[in-house]
Design a protein around this motif. Structure first.
Motif, PDB file in Angstrom:
ATOM      1  N   SER A 260       0.839  -1.211   0.000  1.00 41.57           N
ATOM      2  CA  SER A 260       0.000   0.000   0.000  1.00 41.57           C
ATOM      3  C   SER A 260       0.865   1.248   0.000  1.00 41.57           C
ATOM      4  O   SER A 260       0.540   2.249  -0.658  1.00 41.57           O
ATOM      5  CB  SER A 260      -0.916   0.000   1.229  1.00 41.57           C
ATOM      6  N   ASN A 263       2.097   1.602  -3.467  1.00 42.02           N
ATOM      7  CA  ASN A 263       0.936   1.880  -4.323  1.00 42.02           C
ATOM      8  C   ASN A 263       1.273   1.749  -5.818  1.00 42.02           C
ATOM      9  O   ASN A 263       1.194   2.734  -6.582  1.00 42.02           O
ATOM     10  CB  ASN A 263       0.405   3.282  -4.038  1.00 42.02           C
ATOM     11  N   GLU A 289     -10.207  -8.040   0.364  1.00 43.26           N
ATOM     12  CA  GLU A 289     -10.583  -6.661   0.711  1.00 43.26           C
ATOM     13  C   GLU A 289      -9.370  -5.800   1.070  1.00 43.26           C
ATOM     14  O   GLU A 289      -9.366  -4.584   0.870  1.00 43.26           O
ATOM     15  CB  GLU A 289     -11.562  -6.679   1.894  1.00 43.26           C
ATOM     16  N   TRP A 291      -6.633  -5.486  -0.337  1.00 37.97           N
ATOM     17  CA  TRP A 291      -5.863  -4.970  -1.476  1.00 37.97           C
ATOM     18  C   TRP A 291      -6.644  -3.942  -2.301  1.00 37.97           C
ATOM     19  O   TRP A 291      -6.092  -3.331  -3.214  1.00 37.97           O
ATOM     20  CB  TRP A 291      -5.482  -6.133  -2.405  1.00 37.97           C
ATOM     21  N   LYS A 292      -7.933  -3.720  -2.007  1.00 38.82           N
ATOM     22  CA  LYS A 292      -8.801  -3.010  -2.949  1.00 38.82           C
ATOM     23  C   LYS A 292      -8.452  -1.541  -3.149  1.00 38.82           C
ATOM     24  O   LYS A 292      -8.870  -0.919  -4.129  1.00 38.82           O
ATOM     25  CB  LYS A 292     -10.254  -3.146  -2.488  1.00 38.82           C
ATOM     26  N   GLU A 293      -7.687  -0.914  -2.202  1.00 41.44           N
ATOM     27  CA  GLU A 293      -7.352   0.502  -2.353  1.00 41.44           C
ATOM     28  C   GLU A 293      -6.044   0.735  -3.101  1.00 41.44           C
ATOM     29  O   GLU A 293      -5.641   1.876  -3.327  1.00 41.44           O
ATOM     30  CB  GLU A 293      -7.271   1.171  -0.972  1.00 41.44           C
ATOM     31  N   ASN A 295      -3.733   1.091  -6.237  1.00 39.08           N
ATOM     32  CA  ASN A 295      -4.053   1.577  -7.583  1.00 39.08           C
ATOM     33  C   ASN A 295      -4.172   0.452  -8.611  1.00 39.08           C
ATOM     34  O   ASN A 295      -5.100   0.418  -9.416  1.00 39.08           O
ATOM     35  CB  ASN A 295      -2.999   2.577  -8.051  1.00 39.08           C
ATOM     36  N   LYS A 298      -7.433  -1.408  -8.030  1.00 43.17           N
ATOM     37  CA  LYS A 298      -8.610  -0.577  -8.355  1.00 43.17           C
ATOM     38  C   LYS A 298      -8.795  -0.440  -9.863  1.00 43.17           C
ATOM     39  O   LYS A 298      -9.925  -0.421 -10.364  1.00 43.17           O
ATOM     40  CB  LYS A 298      -8.421   0.818  -7.744  1.00 43.17           C
TER      41      LYS A 298
END
Length: 369
Positions: A260, A263, A289, A291-293, A295, A298
């Motif tokens: 994260s 990113n 869940e 990993w969902k943020e 880039n 997403k």
């Protein structure tokens, strides 16, 4: 003093013999290949001429082996595929490929499993194959079996192929060992041409942040290449910036918190088994869940590295396929090639595979067409 006819004949013979001795002395200790040396072994009334060649291994040890090398044992899974690419597979008496790659080698050699019966961790079993040389990974230099092998006069050649220059060096050395320099020179030029093509194609594109993630089946976790590991060089040549390049060299464990912070814009997923493919690992990650943020997740920029029995990310005879595929997923706008078509061609160019052999290859992964 006037010489009679017999004395003249004798003198002529002596002069001719001396002349031949000088010529033989000047040429007898060399062959047409400057790295080799000819030796003579005398056993009873039998005189045997033995040629040897001395080469520097991956740890810069000077290793002397019989020339041409006719009998090989490999304790390093990366080595058998290289030997096959040099058309020297008949020399391989024992040694499995890297995880999963045996499937591809079985297509090249239906008798592949016969040599896998030798326990390459047992000195006595290795010795029974009477090898001219044993290929071993460089990080095992201090391992007990290699010390024992050297004490038994079995040469050990340590291999380091974490970088492209080192891979070329290994190809060149093996080409000399097996008297296959024409093929090794061809392969080195071939790979250099492929790399130049990739670099020319992506050179004007922006460089996104890329994370290479390898899945460990044993631990059900991920690691990423650190420092000088090939994965970072692979991303650099393909026109990206590897987010893990500043880590310590090696297989570095990594967690979602670290990722994260990086990113990344793109994530490349690798597995080394067909039982849990890179697509399986990708789907697991995309549905997590945690990993969902990130880039890459997403934006749907997560890709499973192809595997045709070999994962294409390793520095093996098919490494330029992995490079070309990586350039395609990083820069699809300029690297518009079918990796399936490219693979079919490289199977012929590198391994000289027949259409029947190629028809047995199954490629699993993203962005192949």
């Amino acid at each position: 003093m006037k010489l009679n006819k017999n004395m003249k004949k004798t003198l002529k013979t002596i002069i001719l013999t001396m002349f031949l001795c000088v010529i033989l002395t000047m040429s007898g200790c060399t062959t047409t290949q400057t790295d080799t040396t000819d030796n003579t072994s005398v056993k009873g009334n039998e005189i045997t001429k033995i040629s040897t060649i001395s080469l520097l291994d991956g740890l810069n040890n000077n290793v002397t082996v019989n020339y041409p090398c006719n009998s090989v044992v490999s304790t390093y899974g990366m080595v058998p595929a290289v030997i096959y690419s040099l058309d020297a597979q008949d020399t391989l008496k024992a040694g499995k490929g890297i995880m999963g790659s045996d499937e591809f080698l079985r297509i090249l050699n239906p008798n592949f499993d016969d040599m896998a019966q030798v326990n390459t961790e047992n000195v006595e079993e290795i010795k029974k194959t009477n090898p001219d040389v044993v290929f071993a990974p460089y990080w095992n230099e201090k391992n007990g079996i290699y010390t024992q092998l050297n004490s038994l006069d079995v040469p050990v050649f340590f291999v380091d192929i974490e970088t492209v220059p080192n891979y070329y060096k290994l190809l060149s050395n093996m080409g000399k060992m097996f008297n296959k320099s024409e093929k090794s020179d061809y392969l080195i030029d071939y790979y250099k041409g492929k790399i130049q093509y990739i670099q020319d194609t992506v050179k004007d594109s922006e460089k996104p942040k890329v994370l290479v993630l390898a899945h460990s089946a044993k631990k059900n976790s991920f690691w990423t290449p650190g420092g000088d590991f090939w994965g970072n060089e692979m991303v650099d040549i393909a026109g990206g910036v590897s987010v893990s390049k500043d880590l310590e060299t090696g297989k570095m464990p990594v967690n979602v918190e670290q990722i994260s912070n990086w990113n990344p814009d793109k994530i490349i997923i690798i597995t080394y088994t067909r039982d849990f493919s890179s697509i399986d690992a990708k789907n697991q990650l995309m549905n997590d869940e945690g990993w969902k943020e990130i880039n890459a997740v997403k934006n749907g920029e997560v890709y499973g590295m192809p595997n045709d029995g070999d994962s294409w990310d390793v520095l093996s005879p098919k490494f330029t396929l992995g490079l070309m595929w990586t350039a395609k997923v990083i820069h699809p706008e300029v690297m518009n090639v079918s990796l399936k078509d490219e693979a079919m061609q490289q199977y012929v160019d590198v391994y000289d595979m027949t259409p029947e052999q190629i028809s047995k290859v199954k490629i699993v992964g993203d962005a192949i067409n």
